[in-house]
Design a protein around this motif. Sequence first.
Motif, PDB file in Angstrom:
ATOM      1  N   VAL A   1       0.754  -1.128   0.217  1.00 23.54           N
ATOM      2  CA  VAL A   1      -0.134  -0.056   0.068  1.00 23.54           C
ATOM      3  C   VAL A   1       1.047   1.189  -0.088  1.00 23.54           C
ATOM      4  O   VAL A   1       1.785   1.499   0.978  1.00 23.54           O
ATOM      5  CB  VAL A   1      -0.865  -0.071   1.075  1.00 23.54           C
ATOM      6  N   ARG A   2       0.684   2.225  -0.962  1.00 22.24           N
ATOM      7  CA  ARG A   2       1.414   3.299  -0.962  1.00 22.24           C
ATOM      8  C   ARG A   2       0.673   4.296  -1.045  1.00 22.24           C
ATOM      9  O   ARG A   2      -0.493   4.547  -1.716  1.00 22.24           O
ATOM     10  CB  ARG A   2       2.191   3.517  -2.313  1.00 22.24           C
ATOM     11  N   ARG A   3       0.536   5.442   0.128  1.00 22.65           N
ATOM     12  CA  ARG A   3      -0.332   6.637   0.364  1.00 22.65           C
ATOM     13  C   ARG A   3       0.224   7.634  -0.691  1.00 22.65           C
ATOM     14  O   ARG A   3       1.445   7.907  -0.653  1.00 22.65           O
ATOM     15  CB  ARG A   3       0.028   7.132   1.531  1.00 22.65           C
ATOM     16  N   THR A   4      -0.826   8.231  -1.368  1.00 23.27           N
ATOM     17  CA  THR A   4      -0.630   9.098  -2.399  1.00 23.27           C
ATOM     18  C   THR A   4      -1.136  10.585  -2.093  1.00 23.27           C
ATOM     19  O   THR A   4      -0.790  11.605  -2.751  1.00 23.27           O
ATOM     20  CB  THR A   4      -1.216   8.838  -3.974  1.00 23.27           C
ATOM     21  N   GLY A   5      -2.150  10.743  -1.150  1.00 22.56           N
ATOM     22  CA  GLY A   5      -2.555  11.622  -0.501  1.00 22.56           C
ATOM     23  C   GLY A   5      -3.395  11.417   0.892  1.00 22.56           C
ATOM     24  O   GLY A   5      -3.326  10.268   1.094  1.00 22.56           O
ATOM     25  N   ALA A   6      -4.000  12.606   1.442  1.00 26.82           N
ATOM     26  CA  ALA A   6      -4.527  12.252   2.728  1.00 26.82           C
ATOM     27  C   ALA A   6      -5.747  11.124   2.733  1.00 26.82           C
ATOM     28  O   ALA A   6      -5.839  10.536   3.672  1.00 26.82           O
ATOM     29  CB  ALA A   6      -5.221  13.474   3.156  1.00 26.82           C
ATOM     30  N   ASP A   7      -6.476  11.065   1.338  1.00 28.42           N
ATOM     31  CA  ASP A   7      -7.638  10.248   1.355  1.00 28.42           C
ATOM     32  C   ASP A   7      -7.221   9.267   0.221  1.00 28.42           C
ATOM     33  O   ASP A   7      -8.387   8.801  -0.416  1.00 28.42           O
ATOM     34  CB  ASP A   7      -8.794  10.775   1.171  1.00 28.42           C
ATOM     35  N   SER A   8      -5.991   8.926  -0.290  1.00 31.51           N
ATOM     36  CA  SER A   8      -5.837   8.324  -1.450  1.00 31.51           C
ATOM     37  C   SER A   8      -4.449   7.336  -1.234  1.00 31.51           C
ATOM     38  O   SER A   8      -3.637   7.627  -0.680  1.00 31.51           O
ATOM     39  CB  SER A   8      -5.880   9.243  -2.818  1.00 31.51           C
ATOM     40  N   GLY A   9      -4.487   6.409  -2.221  1.00 31.75           N
ATOM     41  CA  GLY A   9      -3.191   5.534  -2.419  1.00 31.75           C
ATOM     42  C   GLY A   9      -3.368   4.384  -3.342  1.00 31.75           C
ATOM     43  O   GLY A   9      -4.504   4.417  -3.792  1.00 31.75           O
ATOM     44  N   ASP A  10      -2.380   3.744  -3.553  1.00 28.91           N
ATOM     45  CA  ASP A  10      -2.207   2.705  -4.766  1.00 28.91           C
ATOM     46  C   ASP A  10      -2.086   1.508  -3.702  1.00 28.91           C
ATOM     47  O   ASP A  10      -1.153   1.607  -2.830  1.00 28.91           O
ATOM     48  CB  ASP A  10      -1.268   2.869  -5.518  1.00 28.91           C
ATOM     49  N   VAL A  11      -2.945   0.526  -4.067  1.00 26.11           N
ATOM     50  CA  VAL A  11      -2.535  -0.699  -3.457  1.00 26.11           C
ATOM     51  C   VAL A  11      -1.922  -1.733  -4.561  1.00 26.11           C
ATOM     52  O   VAL A  11      -2.644  -1.666  -5.942  1.00 26.11           O
ATOM     53  CB  VAL A  11      -3.969  -1.585  -2.787  1.00 26.11           C
ATOM     54  N   VAL A  12      -1.140  -2.605  -4.195  1.00 23.93           N
ATOM     55  CA  VAL A  12      -0.726  -3.630  -5.213  1.00 23.93           C
ATOM     56  C   VAL A  12      -1.209  -5.002  -4.555  1.00 23.93           C
ATOM     57  O   VAL A  12      -1.301  -5.517  -3.654  1.00 23.93           O
ATOM     58  CB  VAL A  12       0.717  -4.125  -5.321  1.00 23.93           C
ATOM     59  N   VAL A  13      -2.113  -5.672  -5.701  1.00 18.74           N
ATOM     60  CA  VAL A  13      -2.958  -6.990  -5.242  1.00 18.74           C
ATOM     61  C   VAL A  13      -2.163  -8.039  -6.430  1.00 18.74           C
ATOM     62  O   VAL A  13      -1.968  -7.736  -7.764  1.00 18.74           O
ATOM     63  CB  VAL A  13      -4.181  -6.611  -5.466  1.00 18.74           C
ATOM     64  N   ARG A  14      -2.041  -9.076  -5.611  1.00 19.86           N
ATOM     65  CA  ARG A  14      -1.710 -10.326  -6.603  1.00 19.86           C
ATOM     66  C   ARG A  14      -2.326 -11.522  -5.561  1.00 19.86           C
ATOM     67  O   ARG A  14      -1.983 -11.882  -4.555  1.00 19.86           O
ATOM     68  CB  ARG A  14      -0.339 -10.632  -6.395  1.00 19.86           C
ATOM     69  N   ALA A  15      -3.098 -12.330  -6.379  1.00 20.05           N
ATOM     70  CA  ALA A  15      -3.990 -13.034  -5.920  1.00 20.05           C
ATOM     71  C   ALA A  15      -3.464 -14.545  -6.426  1.00 20.05           C
ATOM     72  O   ALA A  15      -2.188 -14.695  -6.674  1.00 20.05           O
ATOM     73  CB  ALA A  15      -5.506 -13.171  -6.043  1.00 20.05           C
ATOM     74  N   LEU A  16      -4.031 -15.732  -6.877  1.00 15.80           N
ATOM     75  CA  LEU A  16      -3.782 -17.013  -7.506  1.00 15.80           C
ATOM     76  C   LEU A  16      -3.160 -16.669  -8.780  1.00 15.80           C
ATOM     77  O   LEU A  16      -2.225 -17.645  -9.274  1.00 15.80           O
ATOM     78  CB  LEU A  16      -4.819 -18.036  -7.304  1.00 15.80           C
ATOM     79  N   LEU A  17      -3.821 -15.822  -9.735  1.00 13.03           N
ATOM     80  CA  LEU A  17      -3.431 -15.933 -11.202  1.00 13.03           C
ATOM     81  C   LEU A  17      -2.092 -14.947 -11.141  1.00 13.03           C
ATOM     82  O   LEU A  17      -1.963 -14.233 -10.279  1.00 13.03           O
ATOM     83  CB  LEU A  17      -4.364 -15.256 -11.812  1.00 13.03           C
ATOM     84  N   PRO A  18      -1.379 -15.389 -12.271  1.00 20.34           N
ATOM     85  CA  PRO A  18      -0.102 -14.828 -12.312  1.00 20.34           C
ATOM     86  C   PRO A  18      -0.036 -13.454 -12.971  1.00 20.34           C
ATOM     87  O   PRO A  18       0.620 -13.194 -13.866  1.00 20.34           O
ATOM     88  CB  PRO A  18       0.764 -15.886 -13.301  1.00 20.34           C
TER      89      PRO A  18
END
Length: 173
Positions: A41-58
């Motif tokens: 999780v990377r915060r980009t602002g007070a109420d925003s950010g980026d999440v990096v998701v990786r589940a079962l699929l490659p």
Amino acid sequence: MDPNHYRFRGVWRLAAPASAVYAALEDVQGYPRWWPEIREVRRTGADSGDVVVRALLPYRLVIGLTATRRDPAAGVLEVAMRGDLDGWSRFTVTADEQPGGAGGVRESSAAGGAGGAGGAGSRVLFEEDTRPGKPLLRRLALPLHPLFRANHAVMMCRGRRGLAAHLAERGDR
């Protein structure tokens, strides 16, 4: 049916007070500690950010989140999503006084039903309406639609289990 349109809905029942569940879900920065598919999780602002998701699929998804509603009294947390997925996602957390309650962790779908034993806890309604923003995912939507849905289901199941364990470790039972 538009293979690039996904609507998800599920219910988690947890053996923890609604306030503790809400606080854990509101702390998006903490998701990687308990949700295996949320890698970063990377915060980009007070109420925003980026999440990096990786589940079962490659493949991994980078999803920008912007808080659109944060209402502790109603138990609602909602975000707008952009990037590899575009749309919105919402958690609604309420007290669960259901007989057979949340003494354990239970999960049910919109179709209903799950087991559990004793006591009160929390009910978390998860809703999402999204479309892939990533061109490759749009191109693969028709042949892989069922696989994408199954991948999401596994991610949500593991998120529920991780949150339950996280709350139990903190003593929020």
